[in-house]
Design a protein around this motif. Structure first.
Motif, short mmCIF file in Angstrom:
data_model
loop_
_atom_site.label_atom_id
_atom_site.label_comp_id
_atom_site.label_asym_id
_atom_site.label_seq_id
_atom_site.Cartn_x
_atom_site.Cartn_y
_atom_site.Cartn_z
N GLY A 60 -13.91 -4.35 -13.13
CA GLY A 60 -13.80 -2.97 -12.67
C GLY A 60 -12.63 -2.69 -11.77
O GLY A 60 -12.54 -1.60 -11.18
N GLU A 61 -11.69 -3.63 -11.64
CA GLU A 61 -10.56 -3.47 -10.72
C GLU A 61 -9.72 -2.25 -11.08
O GLU A 61 -9.44 -1.97 -12.24
N THR A 62 -9.33 -1.50 -10.06
CA THR A 62 -8.51 -0.31 -10.26
C THR A 62 -7.07 -0.57 -9.82
O THR A 62 -6.74 -1.64 -9.30
N THR A 63 -6.23 0.43 -10.00
CA THR A 63 -4.87 0.40 -9.45
C THR A 63 -4.94 0.24 -7.93
O THR A 63 -5.83 0.77 -7.28
N HIS A 64 -3.99 -0.51 -7.38
CA HIS A 64 -3.91 -0.67 -5.93
C HIS A 64 -2.67 0.03 -5.38
O HIS A 64 -1.61 0.02 -6.01
N PHE A 65 -2.82 0.63 -4.21
CA PHE A 65 -1.71 1.27 -3.50
C PHE A 65 -1.56 0.54 -2.16
O PHE A 65 -2.22 0.88 -1.18
N ILE A 66 -0.69 -0.45 -2.14
CA ILE A 66 -0.61 -1.35 -0.99
C ILE A 66 -0.19 -0.62 0.27
O ILE A 66 -0.73 -0.87 1.36
N ASP A 67 0.78 0.29 0.17
CA ASP A 67 1.20 1.05 1.36
C ASP A 67 0.05 1.89 1.92
O ASP A 67 -0.10 2.01 3.14
N ALA A 68 -0.75 2.47 1.02
CA ALA A 68 -1.90 3.25 1.47
C ALA A 68 -2.91 2.36 2.18
O ALA A 68 -3.44 2.71 3.24
N ASP A 69 -3.18 1.19 1.61
CA ASP A 69 -4.10 0.24 2.25
C ASP A 69 -3.61 -0.13 3.64
O ASP A 69 -4.35 -0.05 4.63
N GLU A 70 -2.35 -0.52 3.72
CA GLU A 70 -1.79 -0.98 4.99
C GLU A 70 -1.79 0.14 6.03
O GLU A 70 -2.16 -0.07 7.19
N GLY A 71 -1.39 1.34 5.61
CA GLY A 71 -1.34 2.46 6.54
C GLY A 71 -2.71 2.88 7.03
O GLY A 71 -2.91 3.13 8.23
N GLN A 72 -3.68 2.94 6.12
CA GLN A 72 -5.02 3.36 6.52
C GLN A 72 -5.70 2.29 7.37
O GLN A 72 -6.43 2.62 8.32
N ILE A 73 -5.47 1.03 7.07
CA ILE A 73 -6.01 -0.04 7.90
C ILE A 73 -5.45 0.08 9.32
O ILE A 73 -6.19 -0.04 10.31
N ALA A 74 -4.16 0.33 9.44
CA ALA A 74 -3.55 0.49 10.76
C ALA A 74 -4.13 1.70 11.49
O ALA A 74 -4.31 1.66 12.72
N LEU A 75 -4.42 2.76 10.76
CA LEU A 75 -5.05 3.95 11.37
C LEU A 75 -6.39 3.61 12.00
O LEU A 75 -6.70 4.04 13.12
#
Length: 252
Positions: A91-106
């Motif tokens: 079930g793996e979807t597309t990943h958006f690494i910048d979004a992950d990194e930015g939201q984690i930092a938030l």
């Protein structure tokens, strides 16, 4: 006339504003996200809507630096590198690494500063991963999403039991509510400072709260068209209440 300058600022942070390869999914996500923005505006916020994948993480932090509260909304799976797991799962979807990194930092900054933050669906998972937790990479059942149906029918309706002493139960005014969800991943190991405060009928964690910071995540979609109408406004109102409490504490 309403004094817009007196309104607190709410940053609504989504994954991306562009999915040309998946127009039906994108349209569904955009409808849900727009509902959060509209509810925030009606609830007395000045809303700033940002797409984390369309910015580098430093820019996202800069643009949200003065926000009074944050909502991280739904979207694609988090890249498993951020929680120490491997790609290639069912079930793996597309990943958006910048979004992950930015939201984690938030999330990490919100925990440090005491900024009120609400995570919805993926947003709950971002909270958990940001604070050192991990995810169950795939669940395949008919409770948490409808399987094998068009995107407009994917949301599944089910009950959730809220812990009676949780802030979430206080905000929503009940310990048993009906929700709509559409997720194929769930909370695994809990992140630091997080406690589960809601469960689905199968026992899966449906909501998290931080022990000391005003951070809450819900796995369901309170912004869904058929969700109980009061859910999203009450959750956004709880952000304002947390903001007021934080401001009083800082002034003391």
């Amino acid at each position: 006339m309403t004094d817009l300058a007196a309104r607190p600022t709410l940053a609504v942070v989504e994954v991306t504003r562009s999915r040309p390869d998946r127009p039906e999914y994108h349209a569904k996500v955009q409808t849900l996200n727009a509902t959060v923005v509209d509810a925030g505006t009606r609830g007395g916020w000045t809303v700033v809507r940002l797409a984390a994948a369309d910015l580098d993480p430093a820019a996202l932090l800069d643009l949200t630096d003065s926000a009074d509260a944050v909502v991280i909304v739904g979207g694609e799976d988090i890249d498993p590198r951020f929680y120490g797991a491997r790609a290639g799962y069912e079930g793996e979807t597309t990943h958006f690494i910048d979004a992950d990194e930015g939201q984690i930092a938030l999330v990490q900054r919100a925990a440090d500063r005491g900024t009120p933050l609400l995570g919805i669906c993926r947003g709950l998972q971002i909270i958990n991963v940001a604070l050192g937790g991990d995810l169950v990479q795939h669940i395949d059942d008919g409770i948490h999403r409808n399987v094998g149906v068009p995107i407009d029918e994917i949301l599944s309706t089910h009950d959730v039991h809220l812990h009676a002493t949780s802030g979430l139960a206080a905000a929503l005014g009940d310990t048993r509510i009906s929700v709509q969800s559409a997720h194929h991943q769930s909370v695994g190991r809990l992140g630091a400072g997080l406690v589960p405060v809601a469960t689905a009928p199968d026992g899966l964690v449906e909501a998290l709260e931080h022990r000391t910071a005003p951070i809450t995540g819900v796995q369901w979609h309170p912004e869904a068209p058929d969700a109980p109408a009061a859910q999203l406004p009450l959750l956004l109102a709880s952000l304002q209440a947390s903001l007021a409490t934080t401001e009083v504490a800082r002034a003391a």
